[in-house]
Design a protein around this motif. Sequence first.
Motif, mmCIF file in Angstrom:
data_model
loop_
_atom_site.group_PDB
_atom_site.id
_atom_site.type_symbol
_atom_site.label_atom_id
_atom_site.label_comp_id
_atom_site.label_asym_id
_atom_site.label_seq_id
_atom_site.Cartn_x
_atom_site.Cartn_y
_atom_site.Cartn_z
ATOM 1 N N GLN A 4 0.979 -1.059 0.223
ATOM 2 C CA GLN A 4 -0.033 0.055 -0.421
ATOM 3 C C GLN A 4 0.887 1.257 0.187
ATOM 4 N N ASP A 5 2.028 1.158 0.688
ATOM 5 C CA ASP A 5 2.459 2.214 0.572
ATOM 6 C C ASP A 5 3.263 2.884 -0.451
ATOM 7 N N ALA A 6 4.037 1.475 -0.999
ATOM 8 C CA ALA A 6 4.621 1.689 -2.603
ATOM 9 C C ALA A 6 3.735 2.081 -3.623
ATOM 10 N N SER A 8 1.336 3.939 -2.681
ATOM 11 C CA SER A 8 0.966 5.467 -2.659
ATOM 12 C C SER A 8 1.574 6.267 -3.135
ATOM 13 N N SER A 9 2.934 5.781 -3.509
ATOM 14 C CA SER A 9 4.151 6.670 -3.616
ATOM 15 C C SER A 9 4.523 6.868 -5.129
ATOM 16 N N LEU A 10 3.887 5.333 -5.280
ATOM 17 C CA LEU A 10 4.124 5.216 -7.522
ATOM 18 C C LEU A 10 2.596 6.502 -7.586
ATOM 19 N N ASN A 11 1.817 6.342 -6.608
ATOM 20 C CA ASN A 11 0.944 7.691 -7.654
ATOM 21 C C ASN A 11 1.363 9.070 -7.006
ATOM 22 N N GLN A 12 1.662 9.396 -6.176
ATOM 23 C CA GLN A 12 1.961 10.366 -5.725
ATOM 24 C C GLN A 12 2.915 11.454 -6.406
ATOM 25 N N ILE A 13 4.406 10.453 -7.040
ATOM 26 C CA ILE A 13 4.935 10.618 -8.287
ATOM 27 C C ILE A 13 4.504 11.111 -9.809
ATOM 28 N N ARG A 14 3.360 9.636 -9.877
ATOM 29 C CA ARG A 14 2.507 10.382 -10.863
ATOM 30 C C ARG A 14 2.056 11.514 -11.038
ATOM 31 N N ALA A 15 1.298 11.388 -10.012
ATOM 32 C CA ALA A 15 0.594 13.117 -9.938
ATOM 33 C C ALA A 15 1.559 14.378 -10.107
ATOM 34 N N PHE A 16 2.567 14.582 -9.135
ATOM 35 C CA PHE A 16 3.954 15.404 -9.332
ATOM 36 C C PHE A 16 4.228 14.958 -11.145
ATOM 37 N N GLN A 17 4.083 13.948 -11.473
ATOM 38 C CA GLN A 17 4.931 13.924 -13.284
ATOM 39 C C GLN A 17 3.709 15.294 -13.526
#
Length: 163
Positions: A4-6, A8-17
């Motif tokens: 779940q943490d992984a 969530s981190s991927l989702n944040q990275i995609r949002a920043f991209q």
Amino acid sequence: MNPQDAQSSLNQIRAFQDKSREEVVRQMFPWPYVIVSALGLFATFASIDLELPWRAIASGLGTAVYMGVGCLYPLRVSVRVKPTLQMIGVFFGVTVILLPVFFVVFVVGRIAGFALFGVPAHGLLSQATVGAAAAAVVYIAITPVVRRVITLIAQQAYGPTVR
């Protein structure tokens, strides 16, 4: 790290991209730079009727402003991405390849200034001034089209989230 943490981190990275891509497209050809560049184009074409030393100075300064805006713009953006070959081609096309198109617009505007308005060949409001104004207006008018082309290129290169 759990799954779940992984995720969530991927989702944040995609949002920043996504936000970075949107910012890049938003910053393409900002209006102040477009207007200054159009003024440089105007000075270049309007100076054709000047006497020789002033014609060279005004034409050189106008061309330097027109080309210089394109060189200074990338240094001022807050978000930088690696440009693709297609984006470089569009920038090159706008700055160099479209100059003959702007020259044709200038000549047509100059002829129209004489034929429609009876503008004199020399003086402050001359045929060259009318033609130069027409070229500058066309430059400003094609800017939204160029922005749209760059947006489409960015969508192909970086993903469909760019607007």
